[in-house]
Design an enzyme around this catalytic site. Structure first.
Site, PDB file in Angstrom:
ATOM      1  N   LYS A 127      46.690  43.889  49.135  1.00 31.27           N
ATOM      2  CA  LYS A 127      46.124  43.237  50.317  1.00 31.27           C
ATOM      3  C   LYS A 127      47.229  42.800  51.266  1.00 31.27           C
ATOM      4  CE  LYS A 127      41.661  42.374  48.510  1.00 31.27           C
ATOM      5  NZ  LYS A 127      41.042  41.805  47.338  1.00 31.27           N
ATOM      6  N   LYS A 208      39.872  53.774  43.664  1.00 32.13           N
ATOM      7  CA  LYS A 208      38.636  53.412  42.948  1.00 32.13           C
ATOM      8  C   LYS A 208      37.469  53.299  43.944  1.00 32.13           C
ATOM      9  CE  LYS A 208      38.735  48.438  43.153  1.00 32.13           C
ATOM     10  NZ  LYS A 208      38.462  47.153  42.660  1.00 32.13           N
ATOM     11  N   LYS A 211      33.536  48.691  47.651  1.00 30.46           N
ATOM     12  CA  LYS A 211      32.775  48.349  48.858  1.00 30.46           C
ATOM     13  C   LYS A 211      33.713  48.059  50.026  1.00 30.46           C
ATOM     14  CE  LYS A 211      31.770  44.376  46.047  1.00 30.46           C
ATOM     15  NZ  LYS A 211      30.823  43.921  45.097  1.00 30.46           N
TER      16      LYS A 211
HETATM   17  P1  TYM Z   1      34.057  43.050  41.553  1.00 32.96           P
HETATM   18  O1  TYM Z   1      32.993  42.268  42.229  1.00 32.96           O
HETATM   19  O2  TYM Z   1      35.004  43.816  42.403  1.00 32.96           O
HETATM   20  O3  TYM Z   1      33.432  44.066  40.520  1.00 32.96           O
HETATM   21  C1  TYM Z   1      32.490  43.647  39.553  1.00 32.96           C
HETATM   22  C2  TYM Z   1      32.645  44.442  38.271  1.00 32.96           C
HETATM   23  O4  TYM Z   1      32.573  45.845  38.563  1.00 32.96           O
HETATM   24  C3  TYM Z   1      33.738  46.510  38.064  1.00 32.96           C
HETATM   25  N1  TYM Z   1      34.094  47.587  39.006  1.00 32.96           N
HETATM   26  C4  TYM Z   1      34.264  48.859  38.649  1.00 32.96           C
HETATM   27  N2  TYM Z   1      34.158  49.477  37.461  1.00 32.96           N
HETATM   28  C5  TYM Z   1      34.372  50.814  37.432  1.00 32.96           C
HETATM   29  N3  TYM Z   1      34.706  51.546  38.537  1.00 32.96           N
HETATM   30  C6  TYM Z   1      34.820  50.962  39.744  1.00 32.96           C
HETATM   31  N4  TYM Z   1      35.114  51.679  40.813  1.00 32.96           N
HETATM   32  C7  TYM Z   1      34.602  49.554  39.841  1.00 32.96           C
HETATM   33  N5  TYM Z   1      34.630  48.661  40.868  1.00 32.96           N
HETATM   34  C8  TYM Z   1      34.315  47.467  40.342  1.00 32.96           C
HETATM   35  C9  TYM Z   1      34.821  45.431  38.056  1.00 32.96           C
HETATM   36  O5  TYM Z   1      35.861  45.752  37.153  1.00 32.96           O
HETATM   37  C10 TYM Z   1      34.025  44.217  37.608  1.00 32.96           C
HETATM   38  O6  TYM Z   1      33.877  44.198  36.217  1.00 32.96           O
HETATM   39  N6  TYM Z   1      37.368  39.546  40.335  1.00 32.96           N
HETATM   40  C11 TYM Z   1      36.116  40.144  39.970  1.00 32.96           C
HETATM   41  C12 TYM Z   1      34.966  39.168  39.911  1.00 32.96           C
HETATM   42  C13 TYM Z   1      35.187  37.998  39.006  1.00 32.96           C
HETATM   43  C14 TYM Z   1      35.143  38.013  37.584  1.00 32.96           C
HETATM   44  C15 TYM Z   1      35.330  36.663  37.197  1.00 32.96           C
HETATM   45  C16 TYM Z   1      34.980  39.036  36.650  1.00 32.96           C
HETATM   46  C17 TYM Z   1      35.373  36.717  39.411  1.00 32.96           C
HETATM   47  N7  TYM Z   1      35.464  35.912  38.319  1.00 32.96           N
HETATM   48  C18 TYM Z   1      35.353  36.310  35.848  1.00 32.96           C
HETATM   49  C19 TYM Z   1      35.004  38.672  35.310  1.00 32.96           C
HETATM   50  C20 TYM Z   1      35.200  37.333  34.903  1.00 32.96           C
HETATM   51  C21 TYM Z   1      35.762  41.199  40.995  1.00 32.96           C
HETATM   52  O7  TYM Z   1      36.180  41.153  42.126  1.00 32.96           O
HETATM   53  O8  TYM Z   1      34.877  42.106  40.546  1.00 32.96           O
END
Ligand code: TYM
Length: 345
Positions: A127, A208, A211
């Site tokens: 970022k 990856k 969004k």
């Molecule tokens: P986020 O919102 O980006 O994504 C949510 C979940 O989806 C998985 N994910 C993917 N898995 C496979 N291929 C992809 N292209 C892909 N894009 C997203 C992410 O690995 C995630 O499991 N920081 C986290 C949110 C968060 C969180 C937490 C997660 C905040 N606090 C505590 C676990 C525990 C995030 O931005 O995920």
């Protein structure tokens, strides 16, 4: 539903089952990476763990987002959770900003966390490389994520591969708190699925699926119509040569094979054998049909849920109440351990 938690005067909640916590940011649509890499896996685990599924709206404001969009996306994400098979009768579905304790614990953990460790986080570095100015929220993002996990003393955190480094930090902070004060937190284990842990963009299989990708033609949203899903898949970038095989020099085909495998439950070698000698057109059509068929019932359920928003608000209310009880217990324990004077009642 009861929190199924025993408590005592001196110690925080002792759950009768192991605890699972995981979250998604409501920062836009819910995509196939979120579904295959994350929620599908959580659905399988919800019978075996005391589950907390969060909608992390506080993380979502680390990037610019319109307030009306954030509010709508928060409710929509709850609907996607349930439509994907998470069951409010079995799990606590909550909204992060409704719970007192996440930012409070993040402050305590942040005081134990070297800035250098945060500056080395890949997502932060990416970022910084893309933006002229980066808010402190982005730097502190992984500390808030560690607080999300440790507030419920989670044992298991199922995530996609992109969250691995953040999980490492949560583990480090749990160990550091335990060493600095006294044993308090479980050191959480990441659970990363074998299939679907890293779904790549269809437009650029080196990135990856996301969004926040500028080229949204590579992101398959669960809210896309069947026609749009088919169109995006048929236009997916493939590689030179015509072989349909999962290999490092064929990232486009490999990604589509992983998607097909996750949607059909079939292993890669069996899919490679089926498509040996066939063209990319046939292969992409098969992927498109598998994705459309997999998402059809989820999309139908989502539409039904969104037609009854009061029900979704009730689900959140019930989830918030149980979640808050656990959060208060952990926070009280942490505050006592760090030496904050108890508030008189
Ligand atoms: P986020 O919102 O980006 O994504 C949510 C979940 O989806 C998985 N994910 C993917 N898995 C496979 N291929 C992809 N292209 C892909 N894009 C997203 C992410 O690995 C995630 O499991 N920081 C986290 C949110 C968060 C969180 C937490 C997660 C905040 N606090 C505590 C676990 C525990 C995030 O931005 O995920």
């Amino acid at each position: 539903m009861s929190a199924d938690v025993k408590s005592s005067d001196s110690e925080a909640a002792v759950p009768t089952r192991k605890v699972l916590l995981t979250c998604v940011q409501p920062s836009g649509g819910f995509h196939l990476g979120n579904y295959l890499g994350a929620v599908l896996n959580w659905r399988r685990m919800q019978d075996d763990y005391e589950c907390y599924f969060g909608v992390v709206d506080m993380h979502a404001i680390t990037q610019p987002i319109e307030p009306a969009k954030l509010r709508a996306s928060t409710l929509e994400l709850v609907a996607w959770y349930i439509a994907s098979g998470l069951e409010p009768a079995k799990a606590h579905i909550f909204v992060q900003s409704h719970i007192i304790g996440h930012t409070e614990l993040a402050w305590v953990l942040g005081c134990l966390c070297p800035v250098g460790q945060l500056e080395r986080m890949t997502q932060y570095k990416d970022k910084v490389a893309r933006h002229e100015s980066v808010g402190a929220g982005i730097l502190n993002y992984p500390v808030l994520m560690a607080a999300d996990i440790l507030l419920y003393n989670a044992h298991a955190v199922p995530v996609g591969e992109d969250q691995k480094q953040h999980l490492e930090l949560a583990r480090d902070l749990a160990e550091k708190f335990n060493r600095t004060y006294s044993p308090t937190f479980n050191v959480p284990e990441p659970f990363i699925p074998k299939t679907g842990a890293r779904i790549m963009s269809l437009a650029d299989p080196a990135k990856k699926m996301s969004k926040s990708d500028e080229d949204q033609s590579g992101t398959l949203y669960l809210g896309d119509t069947s026609a749009v899903l088919r169109k995006k898949i048929m236009s997916a970038v493939t590689d030179s040569g015509s072989e349909i095989t999962a290999r490092a020099d064929k990232p486009g085909v490999t990604n589509l094979l992983h998607i097909l495998s996750a949607c059909t439950g079939r292993a890669l070698p069996s899919l490679e054998a089926e498509f040996a000698g066939k063209g990319y057109g046939d292969f992409k059509s098969a992927v498109a049909e598998a994705v459309v068929a997999t998402l059809e019932s989820v999309q139908k359920k989502y539409a039904e849920l969104m037609a009854n928003k009061d029900h979704l608000l009730d689900v959140i209310k019930t989830g918030d109440e149980a979640t808050q009880k656990t959060a208060y217990k952990t926070l009280a324990k942490v505050y006592r351990k760090v030496g904050f004077l108890e508030r008189s009642r």
